[in-house]
Scaffold this motif. Structure first.
Motif, PDB file in Angstrom:
ATOM      1  N   ASN A   1       8.026  56.817  33.179  1.00 53.30           N
ATOM      2  CA  ASN A   1       7.816  57.839  34.197  1.00 53.30           C
ATOM      3  C   ASN A   1       7.073  57.242  35.394  1.00 53.30           C
TER       4      ASN A   1
ATOM      5  N   ASP B   1      13.338  60.058  29.712  1.00 62.49           N
ATOM      6  CA  ASP B   1      14.570  60.841  29.563  1.00 62.49           C
ATOM      7  C   ASP B   1      15.390  60.716  30.838  1.00 62.49           C
TER       8      ASP B   1
ATOM      9  N   GLN C   1      18.429  61.514  31.656  1.00 62.40           N
ATOM     10  CA  GLN C   1      19.331  62.579  32.084  1.00 62.40           C
ATOM     11  C   GLN C   1      18.647  63.554  33.038  1.00 62.40           C
ATOM     12  N   LYS C   2      17.360  63.814  32.814  1.00 66.82           N
ATOM     13  CA  LYS C   2      16.640  64.728  33.706  1.00 66.82           C
ATOM     14  C   LYS C   2      16.612  64.193  35.139  1.00 66.82           C
ATOM     15  N   THR C   3      16.361  62.895  35.267  1.00 67.36           N
ATOM     16  CA  THR C   3      16.319  62.295  36.602  1.00 67.36           C
ATOM     17  C   THR C   3      17.713  62.174  37.193  1.00 67.36           C
TER      18      THR C   3
ATOM     19  N   ASN D   1      20.160  64.215  36.801  1.00 72.61           N
ATOM     20  CA  ASN D   1      20.525  65.541  37.313  1.00 72.61           C
ATOM     21  C   ASN D   1      19.961  65.777  38.701  1.00 72.61           C
TER      22      ASN D   1
ATOM     23  N   GLU E   1      10.031  64.981  40.433  1.00 68.33           N
ATOM     24  CA  GLU E   1      11.212  65.206  39.617  1.00 68.33           C
ATOM     25  C   GLU E   1      10.741  65.436  38.167  1.00 68.33           C
ATOM     26  N   PRO E   2      11.613  65.884  37.243  1.00 66.56           N
ATOM     27  CA  PRO E   2      11.168  66.354  35.931  1.00 66.56           C
ATOM     28  C   PRO E   2      10.424  65.329  35.067  1.00 66.56           C
ATOM     29  N   ASN E   3      10.636  64.028  35.300  1.00 62.16           N
ATOM     30  CA  ASN E   3       9.874  63.023  34.564  1.00 62.16           C
ATOM     31  C   ASN E   3       8.517  62.722  35.191  1.00 62.16           C
TER      32      ASN E   3
END
Length: 323
Positions: free
Chosen positions: A75, A166, A168-170, A172, A271-273
């Motif tokens: 992260n 993760d 996939q979160k980034t 997206n 972003e989500p991470n």
């Protein structure tokens, strides 16, 4: 609303004077602005770049004198690339790093480009990449008064690597919200880890790529000296930035809203991470308040801090950046 590439990258140093020496005297970048962290005016914010700090060439540092060392992990913004003109320039730089005892690796290949990884005096993870086959975003113009010959000079920021838990979160966020497109992939240097994914925006090429690494074998990064605070992406103008603000708020990301940095206008969000992204306009630029021939020589303050100059300067340790 298409992001044009990488705008700037901001990292952490504990020693502004040694940072200035390394990035100007060894790497040959131009200090285009000596100012303060607008969120904490007791510390310096140093901007390095090409001849005038064009968007896409700016590597910046917040000085945090008591910062502990960076503990690398997920992260995070885990590697910063800097562009040079061609493969021959990397031969020059390898010899230069040997002469100045800079920690470096051998010249290698990365996504079809020649590359030379190295670290600064605080362990900042850096890589020089060759623009020999680049057909995307153009690089900047190295400063003619640099100690590095202009033909070998650093031309701006190259691919930025993100390391996350993760991916996939980034992915997206990059593809569905920010408009990046997947360009390719290459094997991780760590056995058993997934391929590193390459995304690009705008005209693509060296100055418009994000390399995304997923790792399940690392702890969370603890940011300190030698680490990177955030990465910024290029927005053409203020009108477009306001459209981005509407878009980011609509998807529900916690964000800064409109921020006037005087030299550019910005929006910040995570972003989500947890990696901090900034969207920044290409202008007005660093010659807004200083003569182009004397950038970075004295402390520059945006107009909204000028009335506090005496108090601000009293808190700062003197830093001689006159050439």
């Amino acid at each position: 609303m298409e992001l044009k590439g990488i705008h700037h990258l901001s990292a952490i140093t504990a020693k502004a004077d040694k940072n200035f020496d390394f990035y100007t005297k060894i790497l040959g970048l131009r200090l285009v602005k000596k100012t303060v962290n607008q969120d904490d005016t007791s510390v310096y914010h140093l901007f390095y770049g090409d001849e005038k700090g064009n968007p896409g060439t700016e590597l910046t540092f917040f000085e945090i004198p008591m910062a502990g060392r960076n503990h690398d992990g997920v992260n995070s913004i885990s590697e910063t690339s800097l562009r040079v003109a061609n493969d021959q320039a990397l031969v020059y730089w390898k010899k230069r790093f040997e002469d100045f005892n800079v920690d470096h690796e051998d010249i290698s290949k990365q996504t079809g480009r020649s590359a030379l990884s190295f670290k600064d005096f605080e362990g900042q993870r850096l890589t020089l990449v060759s623009d020999e086959n680049n057909d995307g975003v153009k690089g900047g113009t190295p400063w003619e008064k640099s100690p590095v010959p202009q033909e070998y000079g650093i031309r701006g920021l190259g691919p930025i690597k993100l390391t996350v838990r993760d991916a996939q979160k980034t992915i997206n966020v990059l593809t569905e919200i920010m408009g990046f497109r997947e360009k390719g992939r290459y094997p991780s240097s760590v056995k058993g880890q997934p391929d590193i994914l390459v995304f690009e925006t705008g005209e693509g090429g060296t100055g418009a790529e994000i390399h995304l690494e997923e790792r399940n074998d690392l702890p969370q990064e603890r940011l300190g000296r030698g680490g990177v605070h955030h990465v910024a992406f290029r927005v053409d103008n203020e009108e477009e930035l306001r459209e981005w603000i509407t878009k980011i708020q609509a998807v529900g990301f916690h964000n800064s809203g409109y921020v006037d940095r005087f030299y550019f206008r910005s929006l910040y969000f995570r972003e989500p991470n947890g990696i901090l992204f900034e969207l920044a306009t290409d202008g007005p630029g660093f010659d807004t308040d200083e003569d182009i021939n004397h950038l970075g020589e004295t402390l520059a303050l945006p107009p909204f801090f000028e009335s506090q100059r005496e108090q601000i300067e009293a808190k700062l340790k003197p830093l001689n950046t006159r050439r």
